[in-house]
Scaffold this active site. Structure first.
Site, PDB file in Angstrom:
ATOM      1  N   ASP A 263      44.976  54.374  66.316  1.00 12.19           N
ATOM      2  CA  ASP A 263      44.083  53.215  66.386  1.00 12.19           C
ATOM      3  C   ASP A 263      44.792  51.926  65.949  1.00 12.19           C
ATOM      4  O   ASP A 263      45.986  51.942  65.606  1.00 12.19           O
ATOM      5  CB  ASP A 263      42.853  53.513  65.500  1.00 12.19           C
ATOM      6  CG  ASP A 263      41.567  52.934  66.055  1.00 12.19           C
ATOM      7  OD1 ASP A 263      41.636  51.992  66.850  1.00 12.19           O
ATOM      8  OD2 ASP A 263      40.485  53.422  65.660  1.00 12.19           O
TER       9      ASP A 263
ATOM     10  N   ASP B 145      34.964  49.688  72.109  1.00 15.09           N
ATOM     11  CA  ASP B 145      34.250  50.970  72.005  1.00 15.09           C
ATOM     12  C   ASP B 145      33.040  51.050  72.934  1.00 15.09           C
ATOM     13  O   ASP B 145      32.292  50.103  73.099  1.00 15.09           O
ATOM     14  CB  ASP B 145      33.771  51.191  70.567  1.00 15.09           C
ATOM     15  CG  ASP B 145      34.941  51.488  69.641  1.00 15.09           C
ATOM     16  OD1 ASP B 145      36.097  51.448  70.102  1.00 15.09           O
ATOM     17  OD2 ASP B 145      34.688  51.762  68.457  1.00 15.09           O
TER      18      ASP B 145
HETATM   19  C1  GLA Z   1      37.848  52.387  66.551  1.00 16.20           C
HETATM   20  C2  GLA Z   1      38.085  53.235  67.802  1.00 16.20           C
HETATM   21  C3  GLA Z   1      36.987  54.276  67.922  1.00 16.20           C
HETATM   22  C4  GLA Z   1      36.968  55.145  66.669  1.00 16.20           C
HETATM   23  C5  GLA Z   1      36.795  54.276  65.419  1.00 16.20           C
HETATM   24  C6  GLA Z   1      36.980  55.073  64.152  1.00 16.20           C
HETATM   25  O1  GLA Z   1      36.692  51.617  66.677  1.00 16.20           O
HETATM   26  O2  GLA Z   1      38.132  52.427  68.944  1.00 16.20           O
HETATM   27  O3  GLA Z   1      37.171  55.061  69.078  1.00 16.20           O
HETATM   28  O4  GLA Z   1      38.167  55.873  66.596  1.00 16.20           O
HETATM   29  O5  GLA Z   1      37.749  53.210  65.402  1.00 16.20           O
HETATM   30  O6  GLA Z   1      36.850  54.296  63.005  1.00 16.20           O
END
Ligand code: GLA
Length: 400
Positions: A145, A200
């Site tokens: 990430d 997301d």
């Molecule tokens: C980010 C990623 C998500 C998830 C969260 C976890 O937002 O894009 O897919 O992994 O972090 O904290």
């Protein structure tokens, strides 16, 4: 001595590479984030591994059980990362062994910055140590990430982790998750096996959720953001429009449309629902083998939008043996009556040099959700698409 280490360091990067051929078709699995967020522990993960086998998901092709954020505890005195002792008391090696004993593969999550998005220790400065631990534990997949990375160059940061994984000598699928901010499709082909193209997803068909400093996106919003990216995807390097929200609260029609479009996009199919508690409808969507075959087709060509008008979109995806997948998507809130006269159309995919010429050629049609052969392209295709739903077909040329 310092010189010696510098030489070793340079050599590790020159001879390092991405582990090849780990994702010749889009990866399929399950990830904890969309359903459980930070509320995870080893019991839940084991239960999902059991359910992946018992539900028929494994038979349908799903492989990876991926623990997302919040598994991490403290680093030990040498700097090695340890799992949260309360949530994962048996340790990661035992969990990996359990998952492997079911014939599945084990995925984990970290972050290129100082902390993960959930505030756990990130991998910055510890890349080689973390990769070494993952290899020792038996990790097969790493999602990496992009929180707390201020000042970092994305390509460089992902390259460092790729090199660290390579140095640890265990083939690990590398999933790049910087939300498309730095246009990874332009530089990540030799670094990772998949890269997120957007922020997301959220379990909503057509909406945007504003969280203040960031937004999450509905299925249609994410679909629209894939425009222009298909040239960059193919076997072993996929565009990732984020994980599935099937079974997480949308209607059955919407779930079916979401799943179908992810298959048309040759997207990774990472389920994000509670596998141990699925309705039959959810299970049937996630395990429809003929729809999955469109996603897993070995040509690995991402589909494209061919037509759009008034809430109706028609998408095409070239498949092996001159087959095509076609998806009629109804984005509107009313049913759409379809009367598609095939022989009016010649569909050309100039990027991948494919053509479906319905004037000169006849195709047999199979409806992939009805699981029925429904005639040929000689006749008009007449049907009704419910609101927020799809009709998905596979066309096979008839040999003359
Ligand atoms: C980010 C990623 C998500 C998830 C969260 C976890 O937002 O894009 O897919 O992994 O972090 O904290």
């Amino acid at each position: 001595m310092k010189k010696f280490f510098t030489i070793i360091l340079i050599a590790t990067s020159i001879f390092a590479q991405k582990f090849e051929k780990l994702a010749l078709t889009p990866p399929m699995g399950w990830n904890s984030w969309n359903k459980f967020g930070c509320n995870i522990n080893e019991e839940i993960i084991k239960k999902m591994a059991d359910a992946m086998v018992e539900s028929g998901m494994k038979d349908a092709g799903y492989q990876y059980i991926i623990i997302d954020d919040c598994w991490q505890g403290q680093r030990d005195s040498l700097g090695f990362i340890q799992p949260d002792p309360e949530r994962f008391p048996s340790g990661m090696k035992a969990l990996a062994d359990y998952i492997h004993s079911k014939g599945l593969k084990f995925g984990i999550y970290s972050d290129a910055g100082w902390y993960t998005c959930g505030g756990r220790p990130g991998s910055r400065g510890y890349e080689f140590q973390d990769a070494k631990k993952y290899a020792e534990w038996g990790v097969d997949y790493l999602k990496y990430d992009w929180c707390y990375t201020e000042g970092l160059n994305a390509e460089g940061a992902y390259l460092t982790m790729r090199n660290a994984l390579y140095a640890a000598k265990r083939p690990i699928v590398f999933s790049i998750c910087e939300w498309g901010n730095n246009r990874p499709w332009l530089w990540a082909k030799n670094i990772g096996h998949l890269w997120r193209t957007t922020g997301d997803i959220t379990a909503c068909f057509d909406c945007v959720v504003d969280h203040g400093t960031w937004k999450s996106w509905g299925v249609m919003q994410i679909l629209d953001m894939q425009k222009g990216l298909r040239a960059y995807a193919g076997p072993d390097h996929w565009n990732d429009p984020d994980m599935l929200e099937v079974g997480n609260g949308m209607s059955v029609n919407e779930d079916r449309a979401h799943f179908s479009m992810w298959c048309m996009l040759a997207a990774p199919l990472i389920a994000g629902n509670d596998l141990s508690n699925m309705t039959n409808e959810t299970k049937e969507i996630l395990t429809n083998k003929e729809v999955i075959a469109v996603n897993q087709d070995s040509l690995g060509i991402q589909g494209f939008k061919y037509f759009e008008n008034d809430g109706l979109e028609i998408w095409f995806k070239p498949l092996m043996h001159d087959n095509w997948a076609v998806c009629f998507l109804n984005r509107s809130t009313k049913p759409i009556e379809l009367n598609f006269q095939w022989n009016n159309y010649i569909v050309i995919d100039s990027l991948f040099n494919k053509e479906a010429n319905f004037r000169n050629n006849i195709y047999q049609i199979r409806d992939l959700w009805l699981k029925k052969d429904i005639g040929t392209t000689e006749k008009n295709f007449h049907s009704v698409i419910p609101s927020h739903d799809v009709i998905m077909l596979r066309l096979k040329p008839i040999k003359k």
